[in-house]
Write a protein that holds these residues in place. Structure first.
Motif, short mmCIF file in Angstrom:
data_model
loop_
_atom_site.label_atom_id
_atom_site.label_comp_id
_atom_site.label_asym_id
_atom_site.label_seq_id
_atom_site.Cartn_x
_atom_site.Cartn_y
_atom_site.Cartn_z
N GLU A 6 0.82 -1.22 0.00
CA GLU A 6 0.00 0.00 0.00
C GLU A 6 0.86 1.27 0.00
O GLU A 6 0.38 2.34 -0.40
CB GLU A 6 -0.94 0.01 1.21
N GLN A 13 1.12 2.97 -3.49
CA GLN A 13 -0.04 3.52 -4.18
C GLN A 13 0.04 5.02 -4.44
O GLN A 13 -0.24 5.47 -5.56
CB GLN A 13 -1.32 3.21 -3.39
N ALA A 42 -2.86 5.20 -11.13
CA ALA A 42 -3.80 4.12 -10.80
C ALA A 42 -3.55 2.88 -11.64
O ALA A 42 -3.57 1.74 -11.13
CB ALA A 42 -5.24 4.62 -10.99
N GLU A 43 -3.28 3.07 -12.94
CA GLU A 43 -3.05 1.93 -13.83
C GLU A 43 -1.78 1.17 -13.44
O GLU A 43 -1.75 -0.06 -13.42
CB GLU A 43 -2.95 2.40 -15.28
N GLU A 44 -0.74 1.93 -13.13
CA GLU A 44 0.53 1.29 -12.77
C GLU A 44 0.42 0.57 -11.42
O GLU A 44 0.98 -0.51 -11.24
CB GLU A 44 1.65 2.34 -12.71
N TYR A 45 -0.29 1.16 -10.49
CA TYR A 45 -0.44 0.51 -9.19
C TYR A 45 -1.23 -0.79 -9.32
O TYR A 45 -0.91 -1.79 -8.67
CB TYR A 45 -1.12 1.44 -8.20
N GLN A 46 -2.22 -0.80 -10.18
CA GLN A 46 -3.00 -2.01 -10.41
C GLN A 46 -2.12 -3.11 -10.99
O GLN A 46 -2.17 -4.27 -10.55
CB GLN A 46 -4.17 -1.72 -11.36
N ALA A 47 -1.29 -2.74 -11.97
CA ALA A 47 -0.39 -3.73 -12.58
C ALA A 47 0.64 -4.22 -11.56
O ALA A 47 0.97 -5.41 -11.52
CB ALA A 47 0.30 -3.10 -13.79
N THR A 72 0.28 -4.36 -8.31
CA THR A 72 -0.41 -5.21 -7.34
C THR A 72 -0.59 -6.62 -7.88
O THR A 72 -0.36 -7.61 -7.18
CB THR A 72 -1.77 -4.61 -6.98
N GLU A 73 -1.01 -6.72 -9.14
CA GLU A 73 -1.21 -8.03 -9.75
C GLU A 73 0.09 -8.80 -9.85
O GLU A 73 0.14 -10.01 -9.60
CB GLU A 73 -1.85 -7.86 -11.13
N GLU A 102 1.13 -9.91 -6.23
CA GLU A 102 0.30 -11.00 -5.69
C GLU A 102 0.55 -12.32 -6.42
O GLU A 102 0.26 -13.39 -5.89
CB GLU A 102 -1.18 -10.62 -5.78
#
Length: 234
Positions: free
Chosen positions: A127, A130, A135-140, A142-143, A146
């Motif tokens: 976190e 973030q 937003a797009e880079e943080y989503q990528a 995170t994936e 994980e």
């Protein structure tokens, strides 16, 4: 009588000369003191506690001046590779003569890189990244995070920042940072403590390009691209 008189005068001169030498030796020392009761001639005596106190005061003044100079340099926006480094994320070099805008981009990039590397080192605190990414880079990110095994990474990553450039002379909200990322010192372990280097982080040197954009009042990472492997140096 001449010999006796001479001997008497010699004996008189010796303590007087000794007093004179002591006076001369004591004169430049701030730690010398005299007591009228025990020292009727007012001859200074060396006080080691006063000397130590004076030396400590001089050292404190010098340290304060040095800290003040460093603070002034930082306030002026000046940074160095050393000032940007941490124990596990070492900046080996940065471009010279960066203007104020590029210096801010550099500092934001280094902070982003340190935070994201710390996440890989500890496999915790995702976190924290973030606010430093779009937003797009943080989503990528995170994936990707994980999808990796739990564990940890040990060692030190070394980064040589090769260039910091604006996208154009007229666009002050977008910039590119090109750097060499040396991961050869890193060792990866899975949750059971097994060495899995090469599957999580390859032990190599990578030339990278990161796009930084000015968004929500700060510079954020917006894109990342691999340019070459084992061709750059730090």
């Amino acid at each position: 009588m001449r010999y006796l008189v001479g001997t008497f005068l010699d004996r008189l001169r010796r303590p007087l000369m000794g007093m004179l030498v002591l006076l001369l030796a004591c004169a430049p020392l701030v730690a010398c003191s005299s007591g009228s009761d025990d020292n009727p001639l007012g001859i200074g005596t060396y006080d080691p506690e006063a000397a130590a106190s004076a030396k400590a005061s001089e050292s404190a003044a010098a340290a304060e001046a040095s800290a003040s100079a460093a603070a002034s340099a930082e306030a002026a926006g000046g940074v160095t590779a050393e000032s940007l480094s941490t124990e596990r994320h070492v900046i080996t070099s940065i471009p010279e003569d960066l203007d104020e805008l590029k210096t801010e981009v550099l500092k934001a990039f280094v902070h982003y890189d340190q935070v994201t590397w710390n996440i890989w080192f500890t496999r915790t605190g995702i976190e924290d990244a973030q606010p430093l990414m779009t937003a797009e880079e943080y989503q990528a990110f995170t994936e990707d995070f994980e999808g990796q095994d739990t564990g940890r990474t040990d060692g030190t990553v070394r980064v040589s920042v090769l260039s910091v450039d604006q996208s154009s002379a007229y666009d002050t909200t977008r910039a590119e940072v090109v750097y060499c990322d040396d991961q050869t010192d890193l060792v990866d372990y899975d949750a059971d403590g097994n060495n899995v280097s090469g599957t999580v982080t390859s032990q190599a040197r990578y030339k990278m390009s990161v796009v930084m954009v000015y968004e929500d009042g700060i510079w954020k990472e917006a894109a990342e691209e691999y340019l070459s492997t084992n061709e750059c140096t730090v």
